[in-house]
Design a protein around this motif. Structure first.
Motif, mmCIF file in Angstrom:
data_model
loop_
_atom_site.group_PDB
_atom_site.id
_atom_site.type_symbol
_atom_site.label_atom_id
_atom_site.label_comp_id
_atom_site.label_asym_id
_atom_site.label_seq_id
_atom_site.Cartn_x
_atom_site.Cartn_y
_atom_site.Cartn_z
ATOM 1 N N VAL A 1 -8.447 -0.275 -5.830
ATOM 2 C CA VAL A 1 -9.725 -0.442 -4.954
ATOM 3 C C VAL A 1 -10.918 -0.026 -6.047
ATOM 4 C CG1 VAL A 1 -8.427 -0.247 -2.887
ATOM 5 C CG2 VAL A 1 -9.588 1.652 -4.154
ATOM 6 N N LEU B 1 -8.052 0.657 3.596
ATOM 7 C CA LEU B 1 -6.487 0.123 2.878
ATOM 8 C C LEU B 1 -5.557 1.106 3.450
ATOM 9 C CD1 LEU B 1 -4.994 -2.109 1.072
ATOM 10 C CD2 LEU B 1 -5.264 -0.266 -0.792
ATOM 11 N N THR C 1 0.818 -1.220 0.171
ATOM 12 C CA THR C 1 0.065 -0.058 -0.037
ATOM 13 C C THR C 1 0.932 1.353 0.032
ATOM 14 O OG1 THR C 1 -1.574 -1.147 1.149
ATOM 15 C CG2 THR C 1 -1.522 1.377 1.323
ATOM 16 N N GLU D 1 -13.367 0.657 0.484
ATOM 17 C CA GLU D 1 -12.203 -0.076 0.475
ATOM 18 C C GLU D 1 -10.854 0.777 0.489
ATOM 19 O OE1 GLU D 1 -10.258 -3.623 -2.632
ATOM 20 O OE2 GLU D 1 -12.274 -2.584 -3.019
ATOM 21 N N LEU D 2 -10.944 1.804 -0.039
ATOM 22 C CA LEU D 2 -9.865 2.797 -0.102
ATOM 23 C C LEU D 2 -9.443 3.205 1.540
ATOM 24 C CD1 LEU D 2 -7.775 4.458 -1.648
ATOM 25 C CD2 LEU D 2 -9.668 6.117 -1.767
#
Length: 214
Positions: free
Chosen positions: A192, A201, A141, A197-198
């Motif tokens: 994503v 993460l 990430t 989800e972003l």
């Protein structure tokens, strides 16, 4: 030391000055398919330690020279990621409990049951695998974030901070349409498909970095 394991191979590292105990643990663990490395002192283990070591550490509390707790303190300072299981004798439990509060994985009292020891080892190795996977995910990430442009990183941080597109546009002095374009590029580069989800993460990556620093 009984063996020289690959740094990335999950290995049970045993630090104990009692040769008979080391030998019995080697027999027990290797019979279950584990790779084992043994050390007669904390000093010997610290000389062999590297950040890349994988697996778990069995550490006797009372030894000549550096005690298990002194070694544990040194490992904390080195940001060690190996789960640590303390082997304790009678009267050492309060010290082991104190170590648990500072991040040790568990402790086991002598004389211990082989099944109990194997269960602790399996749990610690599973914990080590999960933590390694989490660190790798966080590193991936971080690499994606580094690949963003400076403006995209600004937009990302504001998104994670809960700002709406209009608020981001006002704060950065750009149009809502431009924010939407940056947002779409951020989503694509981060791999994503949803805002949730972003955010998850990025927050997970930040949490992982904080845990490593601590």
């Amino acid at each position: 030391m009984s063996t020289t394991p690959s740094p990335h191979e999950q290995t049970v590292h045993i630090v104990d000055d009692d040769e008979a105990l080391r030998d019995s643990l080697i027999w027990l663990l290797e019979s279950e398919g584990h790779t084992v490395a043994t050390y007669a002192s904390g000093e010997e283990f610290l000389q062999a330690w590297t950040p890349e070591l994988s697996g778990c550490l069995l550490l006797d509390v009372r030894m000549p020279g550096m005690s298990g707790l002194e070694i544990f303190d040194r490992l904390i300072a080195l940001h060690n990621t190996l789960p640590v299981i303390f082997i304790t004798g009678h009267g050492d439990v309060p010290m082991a409990v104190s170590a648990l509060k500072r991040g040790a994985a568990d402790f086991i009292e002598k004389p211990f049951n082989d099944r109990d020891m194997l269960k602790l080892i399996e749990q610690s190795l599973a914990q080590a695998r999960e933590q390694a996977a989490s660190r790798e995910a966080g590193a991936a990430t971080a690499r994606r974030i580094e690949a963003l442009t400076s403006r995209e990183r600004e937009v990302l941080q504001l998104i994670v901070g809960g700002r709406l597109n209009k608020q981001i546009a006002d704060e950065l002095g750009i149009s809502i349409k431009t924010v939407e374009v940056h947002r779409a590029r951020v989503m694509e580069k981060m791999g994503v498909e949803s805002l949730a989800e972003l955010v998850q993460l990025v927050l997970a990556a930040e949490s992982g970095r904080t845990a490593v620093r601590a």
